[in-house]
Motif scaffolding. Structure first.
Motif, PDB file in Angstrom:
ATOM      1  N   GLY A   1      -3.325  -5.383  -4.512  1.00  0.00           N
ATOM      2  CA  GLY A   1      -3.400  -4.622  -3.258  1.00  0.00           C
ATOM      3  C   GLY A   1      -2.095  -3.897  -2.935  1.00  0.00           C
ATOM      4  N   LEU A   2      -1.217  -3.790  -3.893  1.00  0.00           N
ATOM      5  CA  LEU A   2       0.023  -3.041  -3.666  1.00  0.00           C
ATOM      6  C   LEU A   2      -0.070  -1.655  -4.272  1.00  0.00           C
ATOM      7  N   THR A   3       0.478  -0.707  -3.563  1.00  0.00           N
ATOM      8  CA  THR A   3       0.776   0.586  -4.171  1.00  0.00           C
ATOM      9  C   THR A   3       2.200   0.447  -4.683  1.00  0.00           C
ATOM     10  N   HIS A   4       2.374   0.725  -5.957  1.00  0.00           N
ATOM     11  CA  HIS A   4       3.647   0.361  -6.593  1.00  0.00           C
ATOM     12  C   HIS A   4       4.697   1.448  -6.411  1.00  0.00           C
ATOM     13  N   TRP A   5       5.367   1.346  -5.288  1.00  0.00           N
ATOM     14  CA  TRP A   5       6.401   2.327  -4.938  1.00  0.00           C
ATOM     15  C   TRP A   5       7.532   2.327  -5.959  1.00  0.00           C
TER      16      TRP A   5
ATOM     17  N   ILE B   1     -10.753 -13.130  -0.180  1.00  0.00           N
ATOM     18  CA  ILE B   1     -10.227 -14.038  -1.211  1.00  0.00           C
ATOM     19  C   ILE B   1      -9.144 -14.986  -0.704  1.00  0.00           C
ATOM     20  N   LEU B   2      -8.821 -14.899   0.590  1.00  0.00           N
ATOM     21  CA  LEU B   2      -7.868 -15.870   1.144  1.00  0.00           C
ATOM     22  C   LEU B   2      -8.585 -16.786   2.126  1.00  0.00           C
ATOM     23  N   PRO B   3      -8.078 -18.018   2.281  1.00  0.00           N
ATOM     24  CA  PRO B   3      -8.728 -18.945   3.227  1.00  0.00           C
ATOM     25  C   PRO B   3      -8.671 -18.399   4.658  1.00  0.00           C
ATOM     26  N   ASP B   4      -9.509 -18.965   5.499  1.00  0.00           N
ATOM     27  CA  ASP B   4      -9.596 -18.522   6.891  1.00  0.00           C
ATOM     28  C   ASP B   4      -8.439 -18.978   7.756  1.00  0.00           C
ATOM     29  N   SER B   5      -7.793 -20.064   7.334  1.00  0.00           N
ATOM     30  CA  SER B   5      -6.717 -20.580   8.184  1.00  0.00           C
ATOM     31  C   SER B   5      -5.563 -21.089   7.328  1.00  0.00           C
TER      32      SER B   5
ATOM     33  N   GLN C   1     -10.414  -2.046  -2.032  1.00  0.00           N
ATOM     34  CA  GLN C   1     -11.169  -1.537  -0.889  1.00  0.00           C
ATOM     35  C   GLN C   1     -10.722  -2.255   0.384  1.00  0.00           C
ATOM     36  N   PRO C   2     -10.883  -1.605   1.548  1.00  0.00           N
ATOM     37  CA  PRO C   2     -10.471  -2.257   2.806  1.00  0.00           C
ATOM     38  C   PRO C   2     -11.133  -3.631   2.965  1.00  0.00           C
ATOM     39  N   GLY C   3     -10.337  -4.590   3.404  1.00  0.00           N
ATOM     40  CA  GLY C   3     -10.862  -5.934   3.642  1.00  0.00           C
ATOM     41  C   GLY C   3     -10.882  -6.813   2.412  1.00  0.00           C
ATOM     42  N   TYR C   4     -10.399  -6.302   1.277  1.00  0.00           N
ATOM     43  CA  TYR C   4     -10.503  -7.071   0.023  1.00  0.00           C
ATOM     44  C   TYR C   4      -9.825  -8.426   0.138  1.00  0.00           C
TER      45      TYR C   4
END
Ligand SMILES: Cc1ncc(COP(=O)(O)O)c(C=O)c1O
Length: 556
Positions: free
Chosen positions: A141-145, A115-119, A108-111
């Motif tokens: 979060g990849l679409t597997h081209w 889950i990653l740090p802020d900085s 989903q958008p923003g996922y």
């Protein structure tokens, strides 16, 4: 989470937080406080001190820690191997464990923000920890081209040769904006584009030995932009500096959106962009008669027609504009004709598909996207022009700081004058490697395989009375849909829209859509390098299975 073992012998505290299993030792122990996050799990468990490049201001085992070098050959060797293994495993897993790789990403958008740090970290982190994050956080979060079950848009074709070329390019990292700044980068590009022009049987004037030559643009969008600028400047030299508002361009309503963008960037007035209507009677190719009429009408009103963008293999349905009659019209009015063959042009290295670019002799420029279907990993968009000086005149710059003396001035190419940007990648290396490591005949056969697989899919569709093939297929794209029931087009569009969403939400395959004459059309494009017949058969099985819900009126 467990606390890992801080086994090193530095002085002071180590917060080696070892997440999970594996050896995962807190790897850095300078004195002072060092936050070594030793995530042992995931790819290649942390072994010993291999991450000792981390240089806090201290010592490891009593030894002074070496200052970190951004490009350390030994680190490159060690980590490069790890990275190649990681990528090779990715491709293997895409084939062997497709259930772990939904082709269309289901996040989903923003996922990622969650889950990653802020900085950014203040101190180095180990590659293995990063690759663990790639596996767990990025890949979902990849679409597997590159999945063998990827059938959407047009493929982004990769190959081992293309990958190695990218790797070499990244490693050498030269910037050949003028001949001087890396003679080999310039000269190889000239030679490789001549090779490719010959494989495509382009007319001699597109060769470096003729009046024109080739240049590798980053993308198809950049290719059309530079030729619009070249054509605009050419016409404005004749028509005068104030003629911009009278300049008119032509293309079909199927032309890629990059054409409109290029015109707007080039200052062409939006209302002077003529997108000629197409329909099924020409299989969505541009009707020459409409072009002729539009030009006559514009001339009568005092406009100045100067550019036609023809397409061989449109984005929507792989339609082919008839280059022979269009080229004749262009020539008779002195209009620049560009041929955008981003996708289908690649197939024209096969003699049986070359007929689709018959008439290119009358074009002023021509481009393909080798990253779409010539196994030259993103990005690589060869462009050829008939008159190199029209391009150079529009784009050249001569700052003193780039001046240099050369013995044979007329023989050198300065590619900065053939493109928008100054810096440029050494993309010809990749194309050269693809051509050399496979050879033209293998490349032709890869393309033929894809076309045959598309034909296979088309046969499935044609044999099922609930479906219909919507356009004549020329290459590896099949346009199809669930057929309307009782002529109800609105309901038919709705059912196809839902079928698309349902099929893609399985994550098992990814197909895309378009609209033709108001109809919602499904697109099945073959081009991923791992796709085999079994994947096509399975894709059809999935589509058919989900279609039964609509066919038997369970839905709608
Ligand atoms: C016919 C055509 N032209 C141009 C483009 C744009 O190419 P790029 O994405 O390399 O800018 C595409 C992309 O799909 C295309 O299909």
């Amino acid at each position: 989470m467990e606390y890992g073992n801080s086994t090193e012998n530095g002085i002071g505290k180590s917060n080696g937080i070892g997440n999970g299993h594996g050896i995962g030792n807190g790897y850095v122990n300078g004195h002072g406080i060092c936050n070594g996050h030793g995530n042992g799990h995931g790819i290649g468990n942390g072994h010993g001190n291999d991450n000792c490049y981390v240089n806090c201001n201290g010592k490891v085992n009593g030894e002074k820690v070496k200052k970190m070098k951004p490009m350390d050959s030994e680190m490159l060797r060690e980590q490069g191997h790890i990275m190649v293994d990681f990528i090779a495993d990715y491709y293997k897993n895409l084939e062997d464990s497709p259930q772990d790789f939904p082709v269309l990403s289901q996040v989903q958008p923003g996922y990622l923000r969650d889950i990653l740090p802020d900085s950014a970290p203040d101190h180095p982190e180990p590659l293995k920890e990063l690759l663990h994050d790639v596996s767990k956080k990025i890949i979902p979060g990849l679409t597997h081209w590159q999945s063998p079950s990827y059938f959407a848009y047009y493929a982004s074709s990769t190959s081992v040769a293309g990958f190695l070329g990218e790797m070499l390019n990244a490693g050498l990292s030269v910037v050949g904006f003028t001949w001087l700044t890396s003679p080999a980068a310039t000269e190889l590009e000239v030679i490789v584009l001549d090779w490719l022009a010959k494989l495509l049987q382009l007319p001699d004037h597109f060769l470096s030995t003729g009046s024109g030559g080739g240049v590798i643009q980053g993308t198809g969008c950049e290719a059309v932009l530079v030729v619009v600028l070249a054509a605009r400047d050419r016409i404005m030299k004749k028509a005068g500096k104030n003629s911009l508002s009278q300049l008119v361009v032509y293309a079909s309503d199927q032309t890629h959106s990059s054409f409109r963008k290029a015109c707007l960037i080039g200052g062409i007035h939006e209302e002077n962009i003529r997108l000629l209507k197409t329909d099924s009677s020409t299989n969505y190719g541009m009707p020459p008669k409409s072009l002729e009429e539009a030009i006559s009408s514009d001339l009568a009103k005092g406009f100045i027609p100067f550019f036609i963008c023809a397409t061989v293999g449109t984005t929507s349905s792989a339609a082919v504009d008839p280059l022979v009659p269009l080229g004749k019209i262009a020539k008779s009015y002195g209009i620049w004709m560009h041929v955008d063959a981003a996708y289908a042009g690649n197939a024209c290295i096969c003699p049986e598909f070359r007929k689709h670019i018959d008439g290119v002799e009358n074009a002023d420029s021509f481009n393909i996207n080798a990253h779409k279907w010539l196994f030259a990993n993103q990005t690589c968009s060869p462009l050829w022009v008939k008159d190199r000086y029209s391009l150079i005149d529009a784009l050249k710059t001569n700052p003193e700081y780039l001046e240099y003396k050369v013995s044979k001035r007329d023989e050198v190419v300065n590619y900065k004058d053939w493109q928008i940007s100054l810096s440029r990648r050494f993309r010809s290396l990749k194309l050269w490697m693809v051509l050399r490591l496979y050879g033209a005949e293998n490349l032709r056969n890869f393309i033929r395989d894809h076309v045959n697989l598309a034909k296979h899919f088309e046969d499935y569709v044609a044999q099922d009375a609930h479906f219909e093939v919507v356009t004549t297929r020329y290459f590896s794209l099949v346009c199809f849909r669930l057929a309307p029931v009782d002529g109800d087009e609105d309901k038919c569009n709705e059912r196809n829209r839902e079928l698309l969403a349902t099929v893609n939400s399985t994550g098992k395959i990814f197909i895309s859509h378009t609209a033709l004459s108001g109809k919602f059309i499904l697109r099945f494009a073959v081009g991923a390098p791992l796709t085999e017949e079994k994947h096509v058969t399975e894709a059809w099985r999935i589509i058919q299975k989900h279609a039964t819900e609509f066919i038997h009126n369970k839905k709608k």
